[in-house]
Design a protein around this motif. Structure first.
Motif, PDB file in Angstrom:
ATOM      1  N   THR A  53       2.614  -4.019  -2.668  1.00  0.00           N
ATOM      2  CA  THR A  53       2.536  -2.758  -1.934  1.00  0.00           C
ATOM      3  C   THR A  53       3.205  -1.703  -2.797  1.00  0.00           C
ATOM      4  OG1 THR A  53       2.665  -3.923   0.166  1.00  0.00           O
ATOM      5  CG2 THR A  53       3.081  -1.555   0.214  1.00  0.00           C
ATOM      6  N   ILE A  54       2.511  -0.583  -2.974  1.00  0.00           N
ATOM      7  CA  ILE A  54       3.036   0.510  -3.791  1.00  0.00           C
ATOM      8  C   ILE A  54       3.097   1.768  -2.929  1.00  0.00           C
ATOM      9  CG2 ILE A  54       2.679   1.947  -5.838  1.00  0.00           C
ATOM     10  CD1 ILE A  54       1.139  -0.444  -7.053  1.00  0.00           C
ATOM     11  N   TRP A  55       4.256   2.388  -2.937  1.00  0.00           N
ATOM     12  CA  TRP A  55       4.432   3.656  -2.236  1.00  0.00           C
ATOM     13  C   TRP A  55       4.635   4.750  -3.276  1.00  0.00           C
ATOM     14  CZ3 TRP A  55       6.986  -0.836  -0.821  1.00  0.00           C
ATOM     15  CH2 TRP A  55       6.654  -1.358   0.422  1.00  0.00           C
ATOM     16  N   THR A  60      -1.770  12.028  -4.377  1.00  0.00           N
ATOM     17  CA  THR A  60      -2.805  12.860  -5.004  1.00  0.00           C
ATOM     18  C   THR A  60      -2.455  13.158  -6.457  1.00  0.00           C
ATOM     19  OG1 THR A  60      -3.299  13.853  -2.863  1.00  0.00           O
ATOM     20  CG2 THR A  60      -4.062  15.041  -4.816  1.00  0.00           C
ATOM     21  N   ARG A  61      -1.204  13.486  -6.708  1.00  0.00           N
ATOM     22  CA  ARG A  61      -0.757  13.841  -8.060  1.00  0.00           C
ATOM     23  C   ARG A  61      -0.587  12.613  -8.953  1.00  0.00           C
ATOM     24  NH1 ARG A  61       4.931  15.808  -7.606  1.00  0.00           N
ATOM     25  NH2 ARG A  61       5.324  13.568  -7.664  1.00  0.00           N
ATOM     26  N   ASP A  62      -0.067  11.511  -8.401  1.00  0.00           N
ATOM     27  CA  ASP A  62       0.446  10.426  -9.237  1.00  0.00           C
ATOM     28  C   ASP A  62      -0.379   9.140  -9.266  1.00  0.00           C
ATOM     29  OD1 ASP A  62       2.598  11.975 -10.022  1.00  0.00           O
ATOM     30  OD2 ASP A  62       3.895  11.243  -8.415  1.00  0.00           O
ATOM     31  N   PHE A  63      -1.393   9.023  -8.412  1.00  0.00           N
ATOM     32  CA  PHE A  63      -2.126   7.752  -8.341  1.00  0.00           C
ATOM     33  C   PHE A  63      -2.737   7.361  -9.684  1.00  0.00           C
ATOM     34  CE2 PHE A  63      -5.812   5.066  -7.700  1.00  0.00           C
ATOM     35  CZ  PHE A  63      -5.276   4.040  -6.947  1.00  0.00           C
ATOM     36  N   GLY A  64      -3.414   8.271 -10.340  1.00  0.00           N
ATOM     37  CA  GLY A  64      -4.102   7.943 -11.594  1.00  0.00           C
ATOM     38  C   GLY A  64      -3.161   7.449 -12.670  1.00  0.00           C
ATOM     39  N   ALA A  65      -2.061   8.156 -12.883  1.00  0.00           N
ATOM     40  CA  ALA A  65      -1.109   7.764 -13.926  1.00  0.00           C
ATOM     41  C   ALA A  65      -0.413   6.453 -13.579  1.00  0.00           C
ATOM     42  CB  ALA A  65      -0.091   8.874 -14.144  1.00  0.00           C
ATOM     43  N   MET A  66      -0.031   6.281 -12.318  1.00  0.00           N
ATOM     44  CA  MET A  66       0.587   5.018 -11.891  1.00  0.00           C
ATOM     45  C   MET A  66      -0.392   3.874 -12.104  1.00  0.00           C
ATOM     46  SD  MET A  66       0.385   2.504  -9.381  1.00  0.00           S
ATOM     47  CE  MET A  66      -0.637   3.315  -8.177  1.00  0.00           C
ATOM     48  N   ASN A  67      -1.644   4.084 -11.726  1.00  0.00           N
ATOM     49  CA  ASN A  67      -2.653   3.035 -11.825  1.00  0.00           C
ATOM     50  C   ASN A  67      -2.914   2.641 -13.278  1.00  0.00           C
ATOM     51  OD1 ASN A  67      -4.188   1.427  -9.977  1.00  0.00           O
ATOM     52  ND2 ASN A  67      -6.034   2.371 -10.830  1.00  0.00           N
ATOM     53  N   GLU A  68      -2.846   3.585 -14.199  1.00  0.00           N
ATOM     54  CA  GLU A  68      -2.998   3.258 -15.623  1.00  0.00           C
ATOM     55  C   GLU A  68      -1.905   2.303 -16.077  1.00  0.00           C
ATOM     56  OE1 GLU A  68      -3.523   6.423 -18.432  1.00  0.00           O
ATOM     57  OE2 GLU A  68      -4.820   7.531 -17.046  1.00  0.00           O
ATOM     58  N   LYS A  77      -6.488 -11.682 -15.212  1.00  0.00           N
ATOM     59  CA  LYS A  77      -7.125 -12.876 -14.660  1.00  0.00           C
ATOM     60  C   LYS A  77      -6.543 -13.274 -13.306  1.00  0.00           C
ATOM     61  CE  LYS A  77      -8.366 -14.718 -19.144  1.00  0.00           C
ATOM     62  NZ  LYS A  77      -8.252 -15.813 -20.091  1.00  0.00           N
ATOM     63  N   ASN A  78      -5.454 -12.622 -12.910  1.00  0.00           N
ATOM     64  CA  ASN A  78      -4.763 -12.992 -11.665  1.00  0.00           C
ATOM     65  C   ASN A  78      -4.282 -11.748 -10.932  1.00  0.00           C
ATOM     66  OD1 ASN A  78      -4.637 -16.024 -11.999  1.00  0.00           O
ATOM     67  ND2 ASN A  78      -3.726 -15.337 -13.916  1.00  0.00           N
ATOM     68  N   LYS A  79      -5.212 -10.910 -10.543  1.00  0.00           N
ATOM     69  CA  LYS A  79      -4.849  -9.676  -9.849  1.00  0.00           C
ATOM     70  C   LYS A  79      -4.527  -9.965  -8.386  1.00  0.00           C
ATOM     71  CE  LYS A  79      -7.806  -6.839 -12.759  1.00  0.00           C
ATOM     72  NZ  LYS A  79      -8.963  -5.941 -12.790  1.00  0.00           N
ATOM     73  N   PRO A  80      -3.376  -9.470  -7.901  1.00  0.00           N
ATOM     74  CA  PRO A  80      -3.035  -9.681  -6.498  1.00  0.00           C
ATOM     75  C   PRO A  80      -3.780  -8.682  -5.610  1.00  0.00           C
ATOM     76  CG  PRO A  80      -1.381  -8.303  -7.501  1.00  0.00           C
ATOM     77  CD  PRO A  80      -2.337  -8.708  -8.599  1.00  0.00           C
ATOM     78  N   VAL A  81      -3.780  -8.945  -4.302  1.00  0.00           N
ATOM     79  CA  VAL A  81      -4.236  -7.903  -3.391  1.00  0.00           C
ATOM     80  C   VAL A  81      -3.181  -6.799  -3.434  1.00  0.00           C
ATOM     81  CG1 VAL A  81      -5.530  -9.469  -1.912  1.00  0.00           C
ATOM     82  CG2 VAL A  81      -3.163  -8.975  -1.359  1.00  0.00           C
ATOM     83  N   ARG A  82      -3.619  -5.552  -3.232  1.00  0.00           N
ATOM     84  CA  ARG A  82      -2.681  -4.440  -3.364  1.00  0.00           C
ATOM     85  C   ARG A  82      -3.021  -3.347  -2.378  1.00  0.00           C
ATOM     86  NH1 ARG A  82      -2.662  -0.537  -8.556  1.00  0.00           N
ATOM     87  NH2 ARG A  82      -3.698   0.901  -7.162  1.00  0.00           N
ATOM     88  N   ALA A  83      -1.985  -2.752  -1.819  1.00  0.00           N
ATOM     89  CA  ALA A  83      -2.123  -1.551  -1.006  1.00  0.00           C
ATOM     90  C   ALA A  83      -1.276  -0.470  -1.645  1.00  0.00           C
ATOM     91  CB  ALA A  83      -1.655  -1.808   0.422  1.00  0.00           C
ATOM     92  N   THR A  84      -1.813   0.737  -1.690  1.00  0.00           N
ATOM     93  CA  THR A  84      -1.073   1.879  -2.226  1.00  0.00           C
ATOM     94  C   THR A  84      -1.162   2.995  -1.217  1.00  0.00           C
ATOM     95  OG1 THR A  84      -1.709   1.237  -4.465  1.00  0.00           O
ATOM     96  CG2 THR A  84      -0.844   3.463  -4.184  1.00  0.00           C
ATOM     97  N   THR A  85      -0.028   3.588  -0.915  1.00  0.00           N
ATOM     98  CA  THR A  85       0.008   4.647   0.075  1.00  0.00           C
ATOM     99  C   THR A  85       1.038   5.701  -0.312  1.00  0.00           C
ATOM    100  OG1 THR A  85       0.133   5.080   2.455  1.00  0.00           O
ATOM    101  CG2 THR A  85       1.706   3.505   1.562  1.00  0.00           C
ATOM    102  N   GLU A  97       7.709   3.271  -5.502  1.00  0.00           N
ATOM    103  CA  GLU A  97       8.418   2.061  -5.072  1.00  0.00           C
ATOM    104  C   GLU A  97       7.387   0.941  -5.025  1.00  0.00           C
ATOM    105  OE1 GLU A  97      11.149   0.384  -1.359  1.00  0.00           O
ATOM    106  OE2 GLU A  97      10.808   2.531  -1.582  1.00  0.00           O
ATOM    107  N   ILE A  98       7.761  -0.228  -5.559  1.00  0.00           N
ATOM    108  CA  ILE A  98       6.807  -1.340  -5.623  1.00  0.00           C
ATOM    109  C   ILE A  98       7.467  -2.602  -5.066  1.00  0.00           C
ATOM    110  CG2 ILE A  98       5.398  -2.805  -7.131  1.00  0.00           C
ATOM    111  CD1 ILE A  98       5.238  -0.432  -9.079  1.00  0.00           C
ATOM    112  N   GLN A  99       6.741  -3.277  -4.194  1.00  0.00           N
ATOM    113  CA  GLN A  99       7.156  -4.540  -3.598  1.00  0.00           C
ATOM    114  C   GLN A  99       6.095  -5.582  -3.926  1.00  0.00           C
ATOM    115  OE1 GLN A  99       7.622  -4.238   0.614  1.00  0.00           O
ATOM    116  NE2 GLN A  99       7.888  -6.415   0.914  1.00  0.00           N
TER     117      GLN A  99
END
Length: 105
Positions: A53-55, A60-68, A77-85, A97-99
């Protein structure tokens, strides 16, 4: 509050933050380094992630850079399920913040 809890061969990391960098790229890199450290101390690694989980303070501003940074770090090869809000974090200096939850097996 515990940083890491292990129960039934599952490792639970609390939400990790790091305000030492001033931009989302630096903070995300620092937080993921902490995640690597705690996972290693627990006896596992990012290849065994189950969930994340990523907060973000400003999605809007930071999703793209964080995702990179996330995509460069994650085991492809082992991507977890993820929620970002988007969320108000503990201090305005924290941008992310990442859990995570990982298996020991």
């Amino acid at each position: 509050m515990s940083q890491v809890v292990i129960h039934n061969k599952i490792v639970y990391l609390s939400g990790q933050i790091d305000g030492s960098a001033e931009d989302i790229t630096g903070q995300t890199q620092n937080v993921l380094a902490k995640v690597d450290q705690y996972l290693a101390e627990a006896g596992t690694d990012k290849s065994k992630l189950l969930t994340s989980t990523i907060w973000l303070q400003d999605i809007t501003r930071d999703f793209g850079a964080m995702n990179e940074v996330w995509n460069a770090w994650i085991d492809p090869k082992n991507k977890p399920v993820r929620a970002t809000t988007e969320a108000s974090l503990a201090s305005p200096k924290y941008l992310v913040e990442i859990q995570v939850t990982a298996s020991l097996e």
